[in-house]
Scaffold this motif. Structure first.
Motif, PDB file in Angstrom:
ATOM      1  N   ALA A   1     122.132   9.195  51.142  1.00 47.73           N
ATOM      2  CA  ALA A   1     122.267   9.718  49.779  1.00 47.73           C
ATOM      3  C   ALA A   1     123.716  10.095  49.532  1.00 47.73           C
ATOM      4  N   ILE A   2     124.151   9.906  48.298  1.00 50.30           N
ATOM      5  CA  ILE A   2     125.509  10.273  47.875  1.00 50.30           C
ATOM      6  C   ILE A   2     125.399  11.401  46.861  1.00 50.30           C
ATOM      7  N   GLY A   3     126.256  12.397  47.012  1.00 50.82           N
ATOM      8  CA  GLY A   3     126.260  13.511  46.077  1.00 50.82           C
ATOM      9  C   GLY A   3     127.662  13.953  45.737  1.00 50.82           C
ATOM     10  N   ASP A   4     127.783  14.796  44.694  1.00 49.58           N
ATOM     11  CA  ASP A   4     129.098  15.318  44.317  1.00 49.58           C
ATOM     12  C   ASP A   4     129.709  16.131  45.446  1.00 49.58           C
ATOM     13  N   ASN A   5     128.843  16.746  46.261  1.00 49.71           N
ATOM     14  CA  ASN A   5     129.298  17.512  47.412  1.00 49.71           C
ATOM     15  C   ASN A   5     128.262  17.361  48.525  1.00 49.71           C
ATOM     16  N   PHE A   6     128.556  17.945  49.684  1.00 52.97           N
ATOM     17  CA  PHE A   6     127.655  17.762  50.818  1.00 52.97           C
ATOM     18  C   PHE A   6     126.286  18.385  50.588  1.00 52.97           C
ATOM     19  N   ASP A   7     126.248  19.574  50.005  1.00 48.82           N
ATOM     20  CA  ASP A   7     124.957  20.226  49.791  1.00 48.82           C
ATOM     21  C   ASP A   7     124.036  19.356  48.950  1.00 48.82           C
ATOM     22  N   ARG A   8     124.580  18.743  47.910  1.00 46.80           N
ATOM     23  CA  ARG A   8     123.757  17.893  47.048  1.00 46.80           C
ATOM     24  C   ARG A   8     123.356  16.607  47.754  1.00 46.80           C
ATOM     25  N   ALA A   9     124.269  16.047  48.526  1.00 48.31           N
ATOM     26  CA  ALA A   9     123.935  14.825  49.261  1.00 48.31           C
ATOM     27  C   ALA A   9     122.851  15.093  50.304  1.00 48.31           C
ATOM     28  N   ILE A  10     122.966  16.198  51.010  1.00 48.17           N
ATOM     29  CA  ILE A  10     121.962  16.566  52.014  1.00 48.17           C
ATOM     30  C   ILE A  10     120.606  16.777  51.346  1.00 48.17           C
ATOM     31  N   ALA A  11     120.605  17.536  50.255  1.00 43.96           N
ATOM     32  CA  ALA A  11     119.352  17.802  49.542  1.00 43.96           C
ATOM     33  C   ALA A  11     118.707  16.505  49.049  1.00 43.96           C
ATOM     34  N   SER A  12     119.529  15.587  48.544  1.00 43.72           N
ATOM     35  CA  SER A  12     119.000  14.317  48.027  1.00 43.72           C
ATOM     36  C   SER A  12     118.405  13.467  49.142  1.00 43.72           C
ATOM     37  N   ALA A  13     119.086  13.441  50.286  1.00 41.38           N
ATOM     38  CA  ALA A  13     118.584  12.641  51.410  1.00 41.38           C
ATOM     39  C   ALA A  13     117.235  13.156  51.880  1.00 41.38           C
ATOM     40  N   TYR A  14     117.113  14.473  52.026  1.00 34.32           N
ATOM     41  CA  TYR A  14     115.853  15.032  52.511  1.00 34.32           C
ATOM     42  C   TYR A  14     114.754  14.972  51.455  1.00 34.32           C
ATOM     43  N   ASP A  15     115.117  15.055  50.183  1.00 35.08           N
ATOM     44  CA  ASP A  15     114.126  14.898  49.121  1.00 35.08           C
ATOM     45  C   ASP A  15     113.545  13.484  49.158  1.00 35.08           C
TER      46      ASP A  15
END
Length: 419
Positions: A384-398
């Motif tokens: 997952a790609i996100g604006d920052n790491f927290d968002r990318a991590i959350a998107s990957a696990y979602d």
């Protein structure tokens, strides 16, 4: 143009996926590929073993392929590039001589000594008794490495003398071969995948892998349970040091050995508490799962980079550009990996995960009667790609919540290191 990607893992799926993002690439062939490449538009699997060099040559000629990209270390170490070059086929990857930088850890240490790159103190042994005597004099913790290829699992970090002695028996015992025994380094591990045409070398965005099977970086080493990129720890200043102290001297040392190295030079580094980069190991190919986070952030067309390396025009290539943001990949494995595991499990939820915005890279999968089933230890990489790491991590696990197969396993803490 048409491209053949040799290999069948998550790295090769990521290479094929990235190449097909370019309008210039009309079709990608994967040999042997996996369940993901089998279902990807404009991608065709060719049922060839990675060491079937004659089959690869025939495939290039049959489909009028313009470029071959070799993913795994095994065919590189067996000389696939040498064989294809004999046929005047454009191929991205080092020759068999260059691939020794991964296929022989003792030879790699010789190169590091010649290049005067910072690395762990080490000695090489060919019999267990001498190795164990050396360990007794050095103490623990200490690192024991099998000399040859081991799919990322031939390294044992022994925290006690008992573990170290047992590691020698496990990796060498009475078998012919060599061990490299190294001092234990502390700090943060970083992967720097650099591309080179044999004259010029350019690092790609740094990544950080999670090699241990257990959360909190515990348990056995694996091929990699997840990764993220870029790495906040690696500042522009540190990357400049890695280029001047590690990458450029190593390429120069390879040249001194009359090795024409065109491909990836992957530096596995330890950044010490003092901020010093020290080489843990070199690999001769794209990392896995690092490729699954580095390439999705790439803005420069991948085929332009690869062709520049093959044609020795890397110096003329404009600076490599990246998308803004961060990428995280969580590896989903078969239960039991890296030890014994079962295959043939039906996988559900891939489309749902992709609808949530993730890129699902297949590794140990195959297509069987319109079903994707498990066929390896590491099964999928959810990127997952996100604006920052927290968002990318959350998107990957979602997205990962959509994936289901019997006895699936993954770490819940991928990306924790970035903090």
């Amino acid at each position: 143009m048409k491209v053949l990607v040799v290999g069948g893992g998550g790295r090769e799926h990521a290479l094929a996926w990235t190449l097909l993002q370019s309008d210039r690439v009309e079709e990608v062939f994967c040999s042997p590929g996996n369940g993901g490449t089998a279902t990807m538009k404009n991608c065709k699997n060719i049922p060839l073993a990675v060491d079937d060099f004659v089959g690869a040559i025939d495939t290039v000629k049959k489909y009028k392929i313009n470029l071959v990209v070799v993913g795994p270390e095994v065919p590189l170490s067996l000389g696939i590039v040498d064989r294809l070059r004999q046929e005047k086929i454009a191929v991205f990857g080092p020759t068999q001589a260059g691939a020794q930088i991964e296929s022989s850890k003792s030879w790699a240490k010789e190169i590091m000594t010649l290049a005067n790159v910072p690395t762990a103190k080490s000695q090489t042994f060919s019999d267990a008794n001498s190795a164990q005597e050396y360990i007794q004099t050095q103490g623990a913790p200490i690192v024991i490495k099998a000399d040859g290829l081991a799919a990322g699992k031939g390294v044992i970090v022994a925290m006690t003398l008992v573990e170290a002695i047992a590691a020698v028996d496990e990796l060498l015992g009475d078998k012919p071969g060599k061990l490299v025994i190294e001092e234990y380094l502390t700090g943060s591990e970083v992967s720097v995948l650099a591309v080179t045409d044999g004259k010029t070398i350019r690092p790609l965005s740094p990544a950080q892998d999670h090699k241990r099977i257990g959360e909190g970086d515990t348990g056995k080493n694996t091929g990699g349970m997840g990764a993220y990129s870029p790495v906040p720890l690696v500042s522009d200043e540190l990357m400049a040091r890695i280029e001047t102290e590690v990458l450029q001297p190593t390429l120069k040392a390879l040249n001194q050995k009359n090795i024409d190295y065109r491909g990836v030079l992957y530096a596995g580094l330890m950044i010490t508490p003092q901020g010093e980069p020290k080489v843990i190991e070199f690999n001769c190919r794209f990392g896995d799962p690092e490729t699954q986070v580095v390439l999705p952030l790439l803005n420069t067309p991948l085929e332009e980079i690869l062709i520049a390396c093959v044609e020795q025009k890397l110096e003329q290539l404009p600076p490599i550009k990246y998308k803004a943001g961060s990428a995280v990949c969580v590896v989903v494995a078969s239960g039991g990996y890296p030890d014994a595991y079962e295959s043939g499990k039906a996988i559900a939820g891939i489309e749902s995960a992709e609808q949530k915005g993730a890129i699902v890279f297949h590794a140990g999968t195959k297509l069987e009667r319109d079903r994707v089933i498990t066929s390896g230890g590491r099964v999928l990489g959810i990127t997952a790609i996100g604006d920052n790491f927290d968002r990318a991590i959350a998107s990957a696990y979602d997205a990962l919540e959509s994936i289901e197969f019997d006895k699936m396993y993954y770490r819940h803490d991928i990306g924790h290191k970035y903090r």
